[in-house]
Motif scaffolding. Structure first.
Motif, mmCIF file in Angstrom:
data_model
loop_
_atom_site.group_PDB
_atom_site.id
_atom_site.type_symbol
_atom_site.label_atom_id
_atom_site.label_comp_id
_atom_site.label_asym_id
_atom_site.label_seq_id
_atom_site.Cartn_x
_atom_site.Cartn_y
_atom_site.Cartn_z
ATOM 1 N N GLU A 97 0.907 -1.026 0.332
ATOM 2 C CA GLU A 97 -0.261 -0.478 0.168
ATOM 3 C C GLU A 97 0.827 1.433 -0.695
ATOM 4 O OE1 GLU A 97 -2.657 0.411 3.266
ATOM 5 O OE2 GLU A 97 -3.897 -0.945 2.586
ATOM 6 N N ASP A 98 0.338 2.413 -0.498
ATOM 7 C CA ASP A 98 1.092 3.507 -0.863
ATOM 8 C C ASP A 98 0.938 3.855 1.150
ATOM 9 O OD1 ASP A 98 1.950 6.668 -1.034
ATOM 10 O OD2 ASP A 98 1.358 6.052 -2.521
ATOM 11 N N ASP A 99 1.923 4.959 1.109
ATOM 12 C CA ASP A 99 1.110 5.621 2.604
ATOM 13 C C ASP A 99 0.331 7.106 2.345
ATOM 14 O OD1 ASP A 99 3.335 3.131 3.670
ATOM 15 O OD2 ASP A 99 5.083 4.771 3.338
ATOM 16 N N ARG A 100 1.343 7.261 1.204
ATOM 17 C CA ARG A 100 0.044 8.363 1.098
ATOM 18 C C ARG A 100 -1.614 8.334 0.934
ATOM 19 N NH1 ARG A 100 5.122 10.556 -1.137
ATOM 20 N NH2 ARG A 100 4.807 9.225 -3.436
ATOM 21 N N ASP A 101 -2.011 6.902 -0.232
ATOM 22 C CA ASP A 101 -2.969 7.113 -0.846
ATOM 23 C C ASP A 101 -3.056 5.507 0.130
ATOM 24 O OD1 ASP A 101 -5.423 6.491 -1.918
ATOM 25 O OD2 ASP A 101 -4.592 7.672 -3.560
ATOM 26 N N ARG A 102 -4.116 5.340 0.565
ATOM 27 C CA ARG A 102 -3.844 3.089 0.714
ATOM 28 C C ARG A 102 -4.629 2.940 -0.364
ATOM 29 N NH1 ARG A 102 -5.847 2.517 6.700
ATOM 30 N NH2 ARG A 102 -5.870 0.813 6.213
ATOM 31 N N ARG A 103 -5.003 3.900 -1.542
ATOM 32 C CA ARG A 103 -5.976 3.315 -2.458
ATOM 33 C C ARG A 103 -5.415 3.083 -3.992
ATOM 34 N NH1 ARG A 103 -9.984 7.984 -3.473
ATOM 35 N NH2 ARG A 103 -7.864 9.489 -3.249
ATOM 36 N N ARG A 104 -4.100 2.996 -3.459
ATOM 37 C CA ARG A 104 -2.736 3.090 -4.675
ATOM 38 C C ARG A 104 -2.460 1.444 -3.511
ATOM 39 N NH1 ARG A 104 -0.215 7.108 -8.414
ATOM 40 N NH2 ARG A 104 1.960 6.195 -8.216
#
Length: 164
Positions: A97-104
């Motif tokens: 998961e991307d730390d800044r955008d958990r959808r990514r």
């Protein structure tokens, strides 16, 4: 019990025959190790050409999303997703998961895959350089000298033989 010598053979010839067989086995192993086809090896391990392509892309460009990967390789999102799923199940890539955008979600290769792809890119000389890095200058000189001597002996022996 001693092995029977061929007609006209001698104990010296028998020793030379065993030494020649040992040298040939070593040369075959060197040939196989240095000039192996990593793509064929990958196939033997059940890794397909498209999977190697995906791993090479991830090594070259770094972690990326599935959308970025599919665009980069010019393949459909579903094809890229299926390939990544299979690679992930084998432990060759991981999603995080991307730390800044958990959808990514980013996809990246493991350290073992990075080494494998680097080896593909380096080819036989890269494998040889890595092996020689652990040898002393004297050992490297001995290897070169021995190989040159063998080549010279084979060349001079074939030059002195008369055609049949």
């Amino acid at each position: 019990m001693r092995k029977a010598l061929p007609v006209g053979g001698s104990p010296r010839r028998e020793v030379l025959q065993r030494e020649a067989e040992h040298i040939l086995a070593t040369v075959r192993t060197l040939y196989k190790d240095l000039l192996r086809n990593p793509y064929a090896e990958a196939e033997e391990q059940g890794v397909t050409g498209p999977q190697v392509t995906v791993m090479a892309c991830l090594v070259g460009k770094g972690a990326m999303t599935l959308t970025e990967l599919s665009r980069s390789l010019g393949m459909s999102h579903s094809s890229a997703s299926g390939i990544v799923d299979r690679l992930e199940s084998r432990g060759l890539v991981r999603r995080s998961e991307d730390d800044r955008d958990r959808r990514r979600t980013s996809i990246e290769v493991t350290a073992a895959v990075r080494r494998y792809v680097r080896e593909l890119e380096e080819g036989p000389s890269g494998r040889l350089v890595r092996a020689l890095e652990s040898a002393t200058p004297a050992q490297r000189a001995a290897i070169s000298k021995g190989l040159k001597l063998l080549r010279d002996l084979l060349t001079s022996n074939s030059a002195t033989r008369e055609p049949a």
